[in-house]
Design a protein around this motif. Structure first.
Motif, PDB file in Angstrom:
ATOM      1  N   LEU A   1     -16.851  17.479 -12.333  1.00  0.00           N
ATOM      2  CA  LEU A   1     -15.819  17.291 -11.487  1.00  0.00           C
ATOM      3  C   LEU A   1     -14.507  18.179 -11.874  1.00  0.00           C
ATOM      4  CD1 LEU A   1     -15.930  13.488 -11.997  1.00  0.00           C
ATOM      5  CD2 LEU A   1     -16.229  14.805  -9.819  1.00  0.00           C
ATOM      6  N   ASN A   2     -14.443  18.848 -13.113  1.00  0.00           N
ATOM      7  CA  ASN A   2     -13.373  19.473 -13.388  1.00  0.00           C
ATOM      8  C   ASN A   2     -13.142  20.792 -12.826  1.00  0.00           C
ATOM      9  OD1 ASN A   2     -11.900  17.345 -14.824  1.00  0.00           O
ATOM     10  ND2 ASN A   2     -12.814  17.933 -17.037  1.00  0.00           N
ATOM     11  N   ARG A   3     -14.533  21.373 -12.631  1.00  0.00           N
ATOM     12  CA  ARG A   3     -14.842  22.601 -11.904  1.00  0.00           C
ATOM     13  C   ARG A   3     -14.153  22.600 -10.456  1.00  0.00           C
ATOM     14  NH1 ARG A   3     -17.114  25.437 -15.582  1.00  0.00           N
ATOM     15  NH2 ARG A   3     -16.993  27.550 -14.087  1.00  0.00           N
ATOM     16  N   PHE A   4     -14.041  21.463  -9.995  1.00  0.00           N
ATOM     17  CA  PHE A   4     -13.594  21.480  -8.648  1.00  0.00           C
ATOM     18  C   PHE A   4     -12.553  20.531  -8.670  1.00  0.00           C
ATOM     19  CE2 PHE A   4     -17.978  22.615  -8.700  1.00  0.00           C
ATOM     20  CZ  PHE A   4     -18.046  23.979  -7.892  1.00  0.00           C
ATOM     21  N   PRO A   5     -11.195  20.595  -9.067  1.00  0.00           N
ATOM     22  CA  PRO A   5     -10.157  19.721  -9.075  1.00  0.00           C
ATOM     23  C   PRO A   5      -9.933  19.402  -7.759  1.00  0.00           C
ATOM     24  CG  PRO A   5      -9.804  21.691 -10.249  1.00  0.00           C
ATOM     25  CD  PRO A   5     -10.978  21.955  -9.731  1.00  0.00           C
ATOM     26  N   GLY A   6      -9.690  17.905  -7.665  1.00  0.00           N
ATOM     27  CA  GLY A   6      -9.136  17.162  -6.295  1.00  0.00           C
ATOM     28  C   GLY A   6     -10.206  17.105  -5.449  1.00  0.00           C
ATOM     29  N   ARG A   7     -11.572  17.268  -5.846  1.00  0.00           N
ATOM     30  CA  ARG A   7     -12.459  16.858  -4.958  1.00  0.00           C
ATOM     31  C   ARG A   7     -13.482  15.772  -5.634  1.00  0.00           C
ATOM     32  NH1 ARG A   7     -14.655  22.731  -2.429  1.00  0.00           N
ATOM     33  NH2 ARG A   7     -13.334  23.626  -3.942  1.00  0.00           N
ATOM     34  N   THR A   8     -14.053  15.003  -4.748  1.00  0.00           N
ATOM     35  CA  THR A   8     -15.188  14.148  -5.115  1.00  0.00           C
ATOM     36  C   THR A   8     -16.680  14.676  -5.356  1.00  0.00           C
ATOM     37  OG1 THR A   8     -15.728  13.286  -3.193  1.00  0.00           O
ATOM     38  CG2 THR A   8     -13.955  12.401  -3.953  1.00  0.00           C
TER      39      THR A   8
ATOM     40  N   PHE B   1     -20.960   6.364 -11.686  1.00  0.00           N
ATOM     41  CA  PHE B   1     -20.926   7.313 -10.434  1.00  0.00           C
ATOM     42  C   PHE B   1     -19.595   7.039 -10.067  1.00  0.00           C
ATOM     43  CE2 PHE B   1     -21.396   8.273  -6.177  1.00  0.00           C
ATOM     44  CZ  PHE B   1     -22.024   9.611  -6.053  1.00  0.00           C
ATOM     45  N   LEU B   2     -18.909   5.826  -9.961  1.00  0.00           N
ATOM     46  CA  LEU B   2     -17.796   5.530  -9.416  1.00  0.00           C
ATOM     47  C   LEU B   2     -16.562   6.504  -9.957  1.00  0.00           C
ATOM     48  CD1 LEU B   2     -15.727   3.715  -7.931  1.00  0.00           C
ATOM     49  CD2 LEU B   2     -15.540   2.201  -9.905  1.00  0.00           C
TER      50      LEU B   2
ATOM     51  N   ALA C   1     -12.221  10.504  -9.461  1.00  0.00           N
ATOM     52  CA  ALA C   1     -11.670  11.809 -10.407  1.00  0.00           C
ATOM     53  C   ALA C   1     -10.360  12.236  -9.577  1.00  0.00           C
ATOM     54  CB  ALA C   1     -12.479  12.630 -10.527  1.00  0.00           C
ATOM     55  N   PRO C   2     -10.554  12.608  -8.266  1.00  0.00           N
ATOM     56  CA  PRO C   2      -9.340  13.154  -7.575  1.00  0.00           C
ATOM     57  C   PRO C   2      -8.180  12.410  -7.784  1.00  0.00           C
ATOM     58  CG  PRO C   2     -11.306  13.365  -6.018  1.00  0.00           C
ATOM     59  CD  PRO C   2     -11.472  12.350  -7.232  1.00  0.00           C
TER      60      PRO C   2
ATOM     61  N   MET D   1       0.777  -1.117  -0.007  1.00  0.00           N
ATOM     62  CA  MET D   1      -0.222   0.028   0.013  1.00  0.00           C
ATOM     63  C   MET D   1       0.895   1.221   0.144  1.00  0.00           C
ATOM     64  SD  MET D   1      -3.235  -0.991   2.608  1.00  0.00           S
ATOM     65  CE  MET D   1      -2.121  -2.333   3.690  1.00  0.00           C
ATOM     66  N   SER D   2       0.572   2.235  -0.775  1.00  0.00           N
ATOM     67  CA  SER D   2       1.400   3.437  -0.794  1.00  0.00           C
ATOM     68  C   SER D   2       0.942   4.323   0.424  1.00  0.00           C
ATOM     69  CB  SER D   2       1.140   4.093  -2.280  1.00  0.00           C
ATOM     70  OG  SER D   2      -0.545   4.400  -2.488  1.00  0.00           O
ATOM     71  N   SER D   3       1.636   5.442   0.542  1.00  0.00           N
ATOM     72  CA  SER D   3       1.409   6.343   1.379  1.00  0.00           C
ATOM     73  C   SER D   3       1.087   7.540   0.903  1.00  0.00           C
ATOM     74  CB  SER D   3       2.601   6.701   2.300  1.00  0.00           C
ATOM     75  OG  SER D   3       3.531   7.182   1.343  1.00  0.00           O
ATOM     76  N   GLY D   4       0.208   8.314   1.710  1.00  0.00           N
ATOM     77  CA  GLY D   4      -0.490   9.567   1.146  1.00  0.00           C
ATOM     78  C   GLY D   4      -1.594   9.157   0.374  1.00  0.00           C
ATOM     79  N   LEU D   5      -2.007  10.170  -0.711  1.00  0.00           N
ATOM     80  CA  LEU D   5      -3.099  10.071  -1.492  1.00  0.00           C
ATOM     81  C   LEU D   5      -3.038   8.768  -2.643  1.00  0.00           C
ATOM     82  CD1 LEU D   5      -4.362  13.658  -2.577  1.00  0.00           C
ATOM     83  CD2 LEU D   5      -5.457  12.109  -1.215  1.00  0.00           C
ATOM     84  N   PRO D   6      -3.961   8.003  -2.859  1.00  0.00           N
ATOM     85  CA  PRO D   6      -3.764   6.924  -3.747  1.00  0.00           C
ATOM     86  C   PRO D   6      -3.666   7.333  -5.068  1.00  0.00           C
ATOM     87  CG  PRO D   6      -6.127   6.963  -2.721  1.00  0.00           C
ATOM     88  CD  PRO D   6      -5.109   7.969  -2.155  1.00  0.00           C
ATOM     89  N   ARG D   7      -3.063   6.771  -5.870  1.00  0.00           N
ATOM     90  CA  ARG D   7      -2.978   7.331  -7.658  1.00  0.00           C
ATOM     91  C   ARG D   7      -3.590   6.060  -8.281  1.00  0.00           C
ATOM     92  NH1 ARG D   7      -2.022  11.836  -7.454  1.00  0.00           N
ATOM     93  NH2 ARG D   7      -0.428  12.767  -6.347  1.00  0.00           N
ATOM     94  N   VAL D   8      -4.406   6.585  -9.086  1.00  0.00           N
ATOM     95  CA  VAL D   8      -5.088   5.655 -10.111  1.00  0.00           C
ATOM     96  C   VAL D   8      -4.729   6.022 -11.353  1.00  0.00           C
ATOM     97  CG1 VAL D   8      -7.189   4.688 -10.809  1.00  0.00           C
ATOM     98  CG2 VAL D   8      -6.869   5.120  -8.448  1.00  0.00           C
ATOM     99  N   GLY D   9      -3.968   5.006 -12.132  1.00  0.00           N
ATOM    100  CA  GLY D   9      -3.811   5.480 -13.612  1.00  0.00           C
ATOM    101  C   GLY D   9      -4.774   5.384 -14.522  1.00  0.00           C
ATOM    102  N   PHE D  10      -4.355   5.879 -15.595  1.00  0.00           N
ATOM    103  CA  PHE D  10      -5.536   5.964 -16.699  1.00  0.00           C
ATOM    104  C   PHE D  10      -5.962   4.572 -16.994  1.00  0.00           C
ATOM    105  CE2 PHE D  10      -6.922   5.685 -21.137  1.00  0.00           C
ATOM    106  CZ  PHE D  10      -8.134   6.398 -21.225  1.00  0.00           C
ATOM    107  N   GLY D  11      -5.404   3.763 -17.481  1.00  0.00           N
ATOM    108  CA  GLY D  11      -5.635   2.250 -17.483  1.00  0.00           C
ATOM    109  C   GLY D  11      -6.209   1.483 -16.610  1.00  0.00           C
TER     110      GLY D  11
END
Lengths: 411, 364
Positions: free
Chosen positions: B63-70, B199-200, B205-206, B1-11
């Protein structure tokens, strides 16, 4: 330590997941290879099960045949339904009865003629029963067929059924009749089902009459033969609506297969056009899928034109006439087409006037002419089929002439 | 498990969304589509596609109007905590019911197809435990599992369809327009809820690479639409209408129908991983939505403490339908038929609020 503990718990969980509920020992299972269903004597149905005795058909150590002893057990019972009969068997069979390796399902003619679908089609819901199972109709009682069905050339009864039902690809006179196909045909407007006809070898020989008769005039239970195994498959039972409406002989079955596109090959013996009493033998294959053109006339009646492109090779010329020459090959082609047309007329007459059942599945082509399902249902194909204008045309081409370029006349 | 915010790639995001959006074909969804679209049922997923693409684009615009938020934080900012509280409660309740019904259907599938004597009380918790384990490991684990298995699942799916090619009967999709264009359009409209799984994306998005959210949404919707349309088309070609209406698990029946000679039969066991892995990924994604929505609404830094209580609710929901057919029918009504109305209304309110706000800001 925590990781080791977690891994241990996870592995333990995985081991527990399969549980014991669906555990079953192979040697504690009665593998049913064939099921027979007849009109009952003491209850609604007579259910017959052919059960393989696995230890007697398994190869002996070091190769060779089975372990000796009977390879089959055939048992019949009177029961209200097929599935209740399966439970019933546990009263005298000491293994758990399992249908997952059942190869064929045979319905006695009497039952098939009165109530085919009511007893057979509910099996589609039963998970053990597979859509690949062959469906056959016995020309007589299914129980008799199963009692006589003892493999001669095979050890395994399963393989016997595979080989016998799989012969549809090697001959014209056995239809392809797996449960899925029969189920679709009987459940869809626009087609009647075709189930292979099975029977026990005839008991008495026919009256002496050495005149020529095409092999395709016969059907299971009437084949003029001696020796070999006691059962035979030939011809087809036509299932329309919820019951069987009649049987087709070998040639009629062949025509139905050609129109349906399930024909693979046949050997056809036709009269020699120049030498009465002599015959030509040809092997016939499909050249292309059949072309079926359906039009709806101004009077609302369907007009159907079927073109069946075939090809094949000359196998024998009794007269020694040089039909293999390029300029004379067409004479063989016309003779074969003429013979097939005779078979086709007989089959069409049965379909339209005797059975009123579209066992050629021409309705599947007709429904392409309708934009919506409601329009198709309102057209009522099954009602219009007997009066439809239907024409068959065969286009046979000789491709090969065997391994002789010409026949030298006998001196 | 990574530390900090999770990162999800495009693929990874695409793999996760495609599996989540299309897993319904493996259970009883198609069985209830055929009575609506008749022989033209395969067109329904294609008719859903434009709406799905627009829906995904609208969510991404928001989502793009509020970057970094769900969607949860965005809602709170746009409509305030009280109204957003109701919205969040709806998301949570809806996806708990959604997960429960999907869980029940996958468990019933196992009992129907493979383990007829195993109690439901074992199959349901087994699937739930698998999904919970993935969600416990986090979003990254979920997305990477989906990515790793994506090729296996895709290959299995295509192989299954191709193995039935010798059974395809073109008349199965005739008459071409099935119930007629109007009835077909109504069938497509009344089942727009099949895409609510998108909806997922509003929760992913963040953690996605910036600027790739729209692409991830559109590619996923397109791919999932193709998967559902292909599954529907092949089922029709193999079983033909009206017989295709009968199987409660059409894709499983396809696997049972495979027959290439004497030896290539009974292939359904070969495809069991397709069902199991899709179920685990799909259920884990649904459970993640529930727990992530609740955690964000409650302003918890981590969703893990909510897994167990949510799982209890889901298990209770999974055991609520008295039988399989109720689970199937209710599942279809809840998830596929009308779910798009409330969810669409909420997204519509948020989009309208965002638009009004940006207009006001521009004026100021």
């Amino acid at each position: 330590m925590r990781r080791v503990l977690t891994s241990f718990v996870l592995i333990l969980m995985i081991l527990c997941l399969p549980g014991c509920w669906d555990y079953r020992e192979l040697d504690e299972t009665a593998w049913v290879t064939a099921i027979g269903l007849d009109r009952g004597r003491e209850n609604v149905l007579t259910v017959t099960l052919q059960i393989a005795v696995a230890r007697n058909i398994a190869p002996a150590p070091g190769g060779g045949g089975g372990g000796g002893g009977e390879g089959l057990v055939v048992t019949s019972m009177e029961a209200p339904s097929l599935l209740s009969a399966l439970e019933f068997t546990h009263a005298w069979i000491d293994c758990r009865v399992d249908l997952s390796h059942t190869k064929v399902f045979i319905v006695g003619r009497e039952l098939a003629e009165s109530d085919f679908t009511a007893f057979i089609m509910p099996l589609a819901r039963f998970p053990e029963f597979r859509p690949t199972v062959g469906v056959l109709v016995a020309n007589g009682r299914a129980e008799n067929v199963l009692r006589e069905a003892d493999p001669v050339l095979e050890l395994s009864p399963g393989k016997l059924w595979d080989q016998m039902t799989g012969a549809w690809a090697a001959t014209e006179f056995i239809p392809r009749s797996d449960f899925r196909r029969v189920y679709i045909d009987t459940g869809s407007p626009g087609a009647a089902g075709l189930a292979a006809l099975i029977g026990v070898e005839r008991e008495k020989e026919g009256p002496p009459d050495p005149s020529h008769k095409a092999k395709g005039v016969h059907m299971a239970g009437t084949i003029p033969r001696r020796g070999g195994q006691k059962i035979e498959v030939m011809g087809a039972a036509v299932i329309e609506g919820d019951r069987m409406v009649g049987v087709l002989n070998g040639d009629e079955t062949g025509v139905a297969k050609m129109v349906r596109g399930t024909f693979r090959e046949m050997i056809k013996t036709v009269p020699d056009p120049r030498h009465p009493g002599r015959f030509l033998t040809v092997r016939v294959y499909p050249r292309e899928p059949p072309a079926v053109d359906v039009r709806i006339g101004a009077d609302g009646m369907p007009r159907v034109a079927v073109l069946i492109p075939l090809e094949g090779s000359i196998l024998g010329i009794q007269s020694g006439e040089h039909y293999e020459r390029p300029e004379r090959v067409h004479q063989v082609e016309r003779a074969v087409e003429k013979s097939l047309m005779t078979d086709a007329r007989a089959a069409l007459d049965k379909a339209q006037h005797e059975f009123g059942a579209d066992f050629f599945a021409l309705g599947y082509h007709a429904k392409q002419r309708f934009p919506t399902w409601q329009a198709w249902e309102e057209f009522a194909w099954d009602e219009k089929f007997p009066d439809a204008e239907i024409s068959f045309d065969f286009d046979f081409k000789v491709r090969r002439i065997g391994i002789l370029r010409e026949t030298v006349l006998w001196r | 498990m990574s530390s900090g915010l999770p990162r999800v790639g495009f693929g990874e995001a695409v793999a996760l969304l495609v599996v989540f959006l299309s897993m319904k074909v493996l259970i009883s969804h198609l069985a209830l589509i055929f009575p609506l679209g008749l022989s033209a049922s395969w067109m329904i997923p294609l008719m859903h596609l434009p709406v799905g693409l627009v829906g995904a684009a609208v969510i991404v615009w928001l989502l793009n109007r509020f970057p970094g938020r769900t969607i949860v934080e965005i809602g709170e900012e746009l409509v305030g905590p009280v109204v957003n509280g109701f919205f969040t409660l709806f998301y949570y309740v809806f996806f708990v019911i959604f997960t429960a019904l999907i869980l029940r259907q996958f468990a019933e599938f196992m009992l129907t197809g493979f383990l007829p004597e195993t109690p439901l009380g074992v199959a349901v918790p087994a699937f739930a435990a698998g999904a919970a384990a993935i969600v416990f490991l986090g979003l990254e684990a979920l997305a990477r599992t989906a990515r790793v298995l994506f090729y296996l699942l895709g290959f299995s799916f295509v192989l299954l369809l191709l193995l039935t090619s010798n059974l395809w009967a073109p008349h199965g999709i005739m008459p071409l327009w099935g119930p007629g264009v109007l009835a077909l359009s109504w069938a497509a409209f009344s089942t727009l809820g099949v895409g609510v799984e998108i909806f997922l994306l509003a929760l992913l998005a963040p953690y996605l690479p910036r600027g790739r959210v729209l692409a991830a949404g559109l590619v996923s919707v397109l791919a999932a639409g193709a998967v559902v349309a292909l599954a529907t088309l092949v089922s029709l070609l193999v079983f033909t209408y009206p017989v295709v209406r009968e199987p409660v698990l059409p894709m499983f029946e396809l696997a049972r129908a495979v027959q290439w000679g004497r030896f290539f039969v009974r292939m359904e066991t070969l495809f069991l991983p397709l069902w199991i892995f899709s179920a685990l990924i799909g259920l884990a994604a649904a459970l993640y939505i529930c727990t992530a929505v609740a955690a964000r609404a409650l302003k918890l830094p981590c969703h893990r403490p909510l897994i167990l209580p949510t799982l209890v609710l889901i298990l209770a929901g999974a055991f609520t339908p008295p039988n399989f057919s109720t689970a199937v029918e209710v599942g279809f009504v809840v998830t596929a038929q009308w779910s798009f109305v409330p969810l669409g209304a909420i997204i519509g309110v948020l989009v309208a609020a965002a638009w009004l706000r940006s207009r006001r800001q521009r004026r100021e």
